[in-house]
Design an enzyme around this catalytic site. Structure first.
Site, PDB file in Angstrom:
ATOM      1  N   HIS A  14      -6.883  -5.129  10.021  1.00 29.96           N
ATOM      2  CA  HIS A  14      -6.998  -4.880   8.945  1.00 29.96           C
ATOM      3  C   HIS A  14      -6.007  -5.537   8.442  1.00 29.96           C
ATOM      4  O   HIS A  14      -4.956  -5.581   9.429  1.00 29.96           O
ATOM      5  CB  HIS A  14      -6.826  -3.196   8.222  1.00 29.96           C
ATOM      6  CG  HIS A  14      -5.807  -3.101   8.621  1.00 29.96           C
ATOM      7  ND1 HIS A  14      -6.133  -1.134   9.785  1.00 29.96           N
ATOM      8  CD2 HIS A  14      -4.725  -2.535   8.649  1.00 29.96           C
ATOM      9  CE1 HIS A  14      -4.573  -0.540   9.240  1.00 29.96           C
ATOM     10  NE2 HIS A  14      -4.210  -1.611   9.472  1.00 29.96           N
ATOM     11  N   ASN A  50      -7.550  -3.395  13.927  1.00 31.82           N
ATOM     12  CA  ASN A  50      -8.859  -3.740  14.234  1.00 31.82           C
ATOM     13  C   ASN A  50      -9.093  -4.916  13.139  1.00 31.82           C
ATOM     14  O   ASN A  50     -10.632  -5.532  12.480  1.00 31.82           O
ATOM     15  CB  ASN A  50      -9.294  -2.866  13.362  1.00 31.82           C
ATOM     16  CG  ASN A  50      -8.812  -1.981  12.379  1.00 31.82           C
ATOM     17  OD1 ASN A  50      -7.847  -2.705  11.485  1.00 31.82           O
ATOM     18  ND2 ASN A  50      -9.207  -1.052  11.252  1.00 31.82           N
ATOM     19  N   ASP A  96       0.456  -1.330  -0.289  1.00 30.63           N
ATOM     20  CA  ASP A  96       0.378   0.473  -0.189  1.00 30.63           C
ATOM     21  C   ASP A  96       1.193   1.218  -0.074  1.00 30.63           C
ATOM     22  O   ASP A  96       2.211   0.962  -0.025  1.00 30.63           O
ATOM     23  CB  ASP A  96      -1.543   0.136   1.233  1.00 30.63           C
ATOM     24  CG  ASP A  96       0.001  -0.400   2.385  1.00 30.63           C
ATOM     25  OD1 ASP A  96       1.075  -0.576   2.611  1.00 30.63           O
ATOM     26  OD2 ASP A  96      -1.289  -0.715   3.187  1.00 30.63           O
ATOM     27  N   GLU A 143      -9.741  -2.012   5.647  1.00 32.04           N
ATOM     28  CA  GLU A 143     -10.939  -1.948   6.187  1.00 32.04           C
ATOM     29  C   GLU A 143     -11.705  -2.765   6.674  1.00 32.04           C
ATOM     30  O   GLU A 143     -12.222  -3.274   5.539  1.00 32.04           O
ATOM     31  CB  GLU A 143     -11.030  -0.738   6.348  1.00 32.04           C
ATOM     32  CG  GLU A 143      -9.551   0.574   6.800  1.00 32.04           C
ATOM     33  CD  GLU A 143      -9.154   0.797   7.821  1.00 32.04           C
ATOM     34  OE1 GLU A 143      -8.627   0.153   8.991  1.00 32.04           O
ATOM     35  OE2 GLU A 143      -8.051   1.145   7.982  1.00 32.04           O
TER      36      GLU A 143
HETATM   37  C1  F6R Z   1       1.286  -1.574   5.684  1.00 29.07           C
HETATM   38  C2  F6R Z   1       0.199  -2.247   6.344  1.00 29.07           C
HETATM   39  C3  F6R Z   1      -0.945  -1.688   7.143  1.00 29.07           C
HETATM   40  C4  F6R Z   1       0.145  -2.711   8.553  1.00 29.07           C
HETATM   41  C5  F6R Z   1      -0.408  -2.441  10.086  1.00 29.07           C
HETATM   42  C6  F6R Z   1       0.046  -2.357  11.089  1.00 29.07           C
HETATM   43  O1  F6R Z   1       1.628  -2.029   4.868  1.00 29.07           O
HETATM   44  O2  F6R Z   1      -0.186  -2.352   5.094  1.00 29.07           O
HETATM   45  O3  F6R Z   1      -1.719  -3.130   7.438  1.00 29.07           O
HETATM   46  O4  F6R Z   1       0.632  -3.478   8.615  1.00 29.07           O
HETATM   47  O5  F6R Z   1      -1.489  -0.977  10.082  1.00 29.07           O
HETATM   48  O6  F6R Z   1       1.609  -1.736  11.347  1.00 29.07           O
HETATM   49  P1  F6R Z   1       1.694  -1.790  12.453  1.00 29.07           P
HETATM   50  O7  F6R Z   1       3.279  -2.697  12.253  1.00 29.07           O
HETATM   51  O8  F6R Z   1       2.949  -0.080  12.264  1.00 29.07           O
HETATM   52  O9  F6R Z   1       1.508  -1.979  14.100  1.00 29.07           O
END
Ligand code: F6R
Length: 235
Positions: free
Chosen positions: A138, A136, A67, A143
């Site tokens: 995702h 959450n 992303d 989401e």
């Molecule tokens: C990042 C992504 C998100 C993160 C998730 C966890 O490229 O796709 O899904 O992997 O938000 O983020 P952290 O590792 O910062 O807790």
């Protein structure tokens, strides 16, 4: 699912890097799907170390990131392109022409998304997709919702995600509210998936592993994938 519980983020990073290294050693021109956020940072450091020790060669590896924030230039220090360059790519021998991150400044977002999925298919598909997970549930920026989107698309971030990401910005107003993300289908088409969760993610990971399969916990869809490894800190 292959579930590995570890004691801390160092052990998590070592094991995750070992799996990614194994993929690169097995297939030198493999296609890796990569993630950003805080969880993979130590994993990337371990990979850099292995590269510096002469154990890994990334010259033929292709990468596709999950992303990118919508509206950010690649040169913006908050962009995921910038993150990847700083935290991995500049320290290994990857060919930057083989590196792909969705274009957050694309004029035609729909076209950018179609092309991104097409590029992945033309590269032969993703051999190993690395994922983090949001509190959450995702994955990528898919989401929780009543319906999930199959392919790469523009996603509006939830309040929970915006609040979780504010730690990387000066204030809440600076946090982008939209992102371009691989879809659930793009992720599920990967041949294998490695999901990592550091401290604080055990609850959502356990829900993802053994709760109902529901778009309200997007990661729960991974229960349907034949080759998923989950490594998480069990605390
Ligand atoms: C990042 C992504 C998100 C993160 C998730 C966890 O490229 O796709 O899904 O992997 O938000 O983020 P952290 O590792 O910062 O807790």
């Amino acid at each position: 699912m292959n579930i590995i519980k570890v004691k801390d983020k160092q052990e998590l990073a070592k094991k995750a890097a070992g799996i990614i290294a194994g993929q690169v050693l097995k297939k030198t021109d493999c296609v890796l799907g990569l993630a950003t956020g805080s969880t993979p940072l130590d994993t990337y450091n371990n990979l850099i170390q292995m590269y510096q020790e002469g154990l890994l060669d990334f010259s033929k590896v292709k990468t596709y990131n999950l992303d990118e924030y919508y509206g950010l230039e690649r040169t913006d220090s908050q962009s995921y392109y910038y993150y990847m360059k700083e935290n991995l790519f500049k320290s290994i021998n990857i060919d930057m022409d083989n590196v792909h991150v969705p274009d957050g400044k694309a004029q035609n977002v729909e076209q950018e998304c179609i092309q991104y999925d097409e590029m992945i298919r033309q590269a032969g598909g993703i051999d190993l997709q690395l994922l983090g997970i949001g509190h959450n549930g995702h994955i990528g920026f898919n989401e929780p919702a009543d319906e999930l989107v199959y392919g790469t698309h523009k996603e509006t971030l939830t309040e929970s995600t915006i609040n979780a990401n504010v730690r990387f910005f000066n204030n809440l107003e600076e946090v982008p509210t939209e992102a371009i993300s691989m879809g659930i289908g793009t992720i599920m088409e990967s041949r294998s998936i490695l999901l990592i969760g550091a401290e604080g993610k055990a609850e959502i990971i356990e829900k993802m592993i053994s709760g109902p399969i529901t778009p309200q916990v997007p990661a729960s869809l991974l229960q349907l994938h034949p080759d998923v490894t989950v490594i998480y800190v069990a605390s």
